[in-house]
Each structure stands twice: as structure tokens, then as C-alpha cells.
Design a protein around this motif. Sequence first.
Motif, short mmCIF file in Angstrom:
data_model
loop_
_atom_site.label_atom_id
_atom_site.label_comp_id
_atom_site.label_asym_id
_atom_site.label_seq_id
_atom_site.Cartn_x
_atom_site.Cartn_y
_atom_site.Cartn_z
N MET A 292 0.81 -1.23 0.00
CA MET A 292 0.00 0.00 0.00
C MET A 292 0.83 1.27 0.00
O MET A 292 0.32 2.34 -0.34
CB MET A 292 -0.94 0.01 1.20
CG MET A 292 -1.93 -1.13 1.22
SD MET A 292 -3.22 -0.92 2.45
CE MET A 292 -4.07 0.52 1.84
N VAL A 293 2.10 1.20 0.37
CA VAL A 293 2.95 2.40 0.42
C VAL A 293 4.16 2.23 -0.49
O VAL A 293 4.40 3.07 -1.38
CB VAL A 293 3.39 2.69 1.87
CG1 VAL A 293 4.29 3.93 1.90
CG2 VAL A 293 2.19 2.90 2.78
N GLY A 294 4.94 1.19 -0.28
CA GLY A 294 6.19 1.06 -1.02
C GLY A 294 6.01 0.90 -2.51
O GLY A 294 6.57 1.68 -3.31
N VAL A 295 5.23 -0.09 -2.91
CA VAL A 295 5.05 -0.36 -4.35
C VAL A 295 4.38 0.81 -5.08
O VAL A 295 4.86 1.23 -6.16
CB VAL A 295 4.26 -1.67 -4.55
CG1 VAL A 295 3.92 -1.86 -6.02
CG2 VAL A 295 5.07 -2.85 -4.03
N PRO A 296 3.27 1.38 -4.58
CA PRO A 296 2.67 2.52 -5.29
C PRO A 296 3.61 3.71 -5.44
O PRO A 296 3.65 4.35 -6.49
CB PRO A 296 1.45 2.87 -4.44
CG PRO A 296 1.12 1.63 -3.70
CD PRO A 296 2.42 0.97 -3.44
#
Length: 541
Positions: free
Chosen positions: A293-297
Amino acid sequence: MRPWYTVVLDAVIALGCALLDPAIREGFAPGEIYSPLSPSLSGWLTAAAGLLLLFRRRFPVAVAAVVTGGLLLGTGSVLTVTVAYYSLARYTRPIRTVGIAAPLGLVTVLAIALVHLQRLGPRHGMAGPYRGVLLTVVLLAAVILPVLVGLRPLGRHPGWWENRRAMLFDVCLVVLFPLANPVVVLTSNEVDNDALLLPVPVFAALVPLAGLTLVLRRRYPAGVALAAVALLPLVLPPLSTLPVALYTVAKYGRSRRQLLMISGAAAAMLLGWAYFTNLRVVTPLVMVLLVSMVGVPVLLGMYRGAKQSLLVNLRERAERLEREQHLKEAQARMQERARIAREMHDVVSHRVSLMVVHAGALEAGAGGDNEVARKTGALIGQMGRQALNELRDVLNVLRMDGADDQDPAPSLPTLDDVTTLVEESRSTGAPIALDVTGDPRTLPADLSGALYRLVQEGLTNAAKHASGAPVRVEVRYLTDAVRVRVENDAPHGPSGTELPSGGRGLVGLGERVTAFGGTFTSGGRPDGGFAIEATVPLAGR
């Protein structure tokens, strides 16, 4: 004939609705959805209603009417109704028809939605205010927003989107993802109410409203991301719009500092949600949430933003180089034209001027003793002065710096001046016959000038290669064309004077005549003569 991609798009939409609508219905418990028909028949009719969207462009009113009528039998869904009413507003010409059909459809959807909420409310504990919120969302998604979007003409850059594809993508994010989340939660028999910080009805109303903010994600990326972070504790993280919002900030955001602050706030909010629920320690599930939810996006958004910036810079650089190349080419052309103009002025103008001076001396020296010499000198002087005037006009054209120059165009001779041209050639002693038939008409200046040059070239070639032979010039004004022919008989002997020849006169004439859509022929005759002929149609002139 419709473009192939519109047919493919309609087929994908119809097939998607035909498959998704029955699947959504199967997620509800028996009796929760109103339908006087059996579940099997109702499911088949729902799929058939989705397939009707194949005809949404050709019969928008009929498709909307059938889909709306199917709601009374419990054979439709919000997705099919949304597409049907968008098509109604987009492809129906009389606006009055849309003004009548849209309110009727809105009333029908309102009545069916009330019936469904009466069945769903007791099971999920929905009070009156919560039902009102859900009802408003359904009406907006099913009828109101599709009609408004369909009525509004879309340009190449609608609103704040880069193009229509970007706008449609954001609308699909709002309609297909956030609005479907409450349905998933409400129809699931294994909802963990302990994970929710709000009652189920409030949650079901809040998720769609949060999803609506994604429409503004390209214009206000930071604001949409902050709203997603603030609402994160109130909804389940898998149903949050946080990944899309962080991706948008990373791609369209103004600064890396802003992205770092928002990403840090999102990670802290996720850890806080995990602590206040049953996940009080950092477990692999929390790590998966942080990464997904944070790193990949954020990483994907930074990559896409960098790639987009690179493409924009490369496009601007290519356009700048192209403009510079055009300027260099224009400058080179102007330099070459200036050089040609100087050479023509220094060489041709000088030689012709000497001819005129000598012709004047011949005319003055002959006096009345030799009438032939006096006339010949006067004729040579007149022709030389005419050549200098035409040369000056050509040089003025060559010296023009561009299309913005306002120098007058050279006064080109026309086909009406052929008589004067023939008389000048006759004065040299050449036997020339002129035959003009038909009704003379006013021709375009460029066409008339080209035909004049054809006669001039024919007389010049006759003087060079068949001096003393009879020459015939024919100008025929036909009903839908004009025909010019210059022919000479076989020469009686070798020419007395040798005149230089460029060898490109006939080729240039053929190119000019062909450019006007005419036909050009030239060649020797069986009796040893030579003829050139051009026929140019006058249709459309």
C-alpha cells in the motif's frame, strides 16, 4: 461504417456486464434482492440485459427502456443501468427525449432501490440516515452522473485530464472499485466487525464517498492523498484508496519532500491501525500492507513520473530540433536564392543591357539610309527592354525573404498576349499563322501564363531548329477544356544561327501542364516537322 475499435469496445462492455451482473446477484442471500422470477430465470435475463448494450449506440432509447423495465423484474444492476443511461445521453439527438427518459429512469431506479434497501436494512442494521446515503450514491452512480457526463461534449482535453482516456480511467476507478466495496462487505457472511472502527452502514456510505475523491486525483494529488490517509483508520486497508492516491502523488506531485511526508504519514497510520486492532506487533501481514500500500505505489509512481518527464523532455527537444532544422533549411534556401539573384543580375542583366545599348546605336546610326536596319535595331531594343523588365520581376521574387513579404507578384503574360508574341516573331521574317477558335474566356493567371510559355517555347524552338519554315499556332477554347498547339514544317536546310539550348524547356512545360491536370505531348511529325500540344481541362476553374 463504424470503426472497428468501437465495435470491440461495445462487445467488451456488453460481455463484462453480462458476466458481472449475475455474479454480483449471486453474492446476496436468497430474498435480499427483489425479483418476482425464479433465481435461475432472473440470472439469465440479467445477462441478456447486459448483452443488449451491444446496441447502445444505434438504439440508445430502446436499450435504456428495456434495461429500466428489467429492473421491475429484478433483472438488472447499477453497472448495466449506468452504461445504458450514459449511452442515452451521449447518442440521443433530441435533447427533449433525454429530458423525458432520464427522470422516468431516475424514478424507477429510486423505487427499486427502496425495495432492495427494505430487504437489506434489517439484516445489516441500517438505520434511516444510512439508507439515505446509500440511496443517494446509487442514484448518482446509476443515472445522474452518467447522464451529465453523456450530455457534456468532450474535447481533446476534457477538464483537467490530459485526454479522454485518462478521464474514463478515473471514472472507472470511482465506479468499479470504490462503489463495489460496500457490496462486497454487505454481502459477505464473514465480515469481521471488530476490524471496523465504524458501524457497517456508516462504513458502507463512507467508502464510496472517499472513492469519489479519486476523480480529482490528477488535479489535487496531495489533497486526495491526505484524505485517503485520514480515512485509513475508518475503513479496511484493502478497501482504501491509499495506494492509488500515493501513486498519483509520486507521479504528479510537485516535490519529493511532499511525497516523503505523505508516505511517512501513511505508513504511521497503517502501523497505528494495526496496533489498535488485534495486530499489536509488527507481523508479516503488516509488512505486506506497508509494502503493497505504500512502497510499491510510491516506487511505481516515481518510475512512471520520471518516464513521463523524460518523454516530455525528449518530445520538446525533438520539436526544438525540428524547428531549428526548418530555420536552417529556410536560411539556406534564402542564401541560395540570393546567390542566384546576384548571378542573374551580374551576368544576364549585363549582357541584355549591352544588347539594348548596341541595338540603340544600330537604330541611331542607320537613320533613314537603311530602313531595315533601323527597324531591326528598334525591335531588338524593344525586346531587350522587355526581357530586362521580366528579369527584374524574377529577381524581386528571388530576393523575397519569406511569405510575409508584401512585394507585388510579377506581371506574368497571359494567353491573351499570344497575338503580340506572334507579331513580334513575324517581325523577324518568320512565316507564322495564328488560329484562335472558340469563345475566349478568362483563365486563371497561372494556367494562362503556362499556356503562354508553351507558345513562346514552341516559337523559340522553331526559330532555333527550323528557321524559315512555316509555323502554325492554334488556340482552341473547347466546352470543358482549352487546347494549345504549336507545329512547324520540316526545315529547308541547316539553321543559319546556332543558339544555345538548355534542353529542359519541353520537360518543364510538361511538368507544368501535368500539374494542372492536363496532357502534354511533343515530338516529331512524319513529314520531318515538329509539334507540341497541351490540353488542360477547365472543370472546377
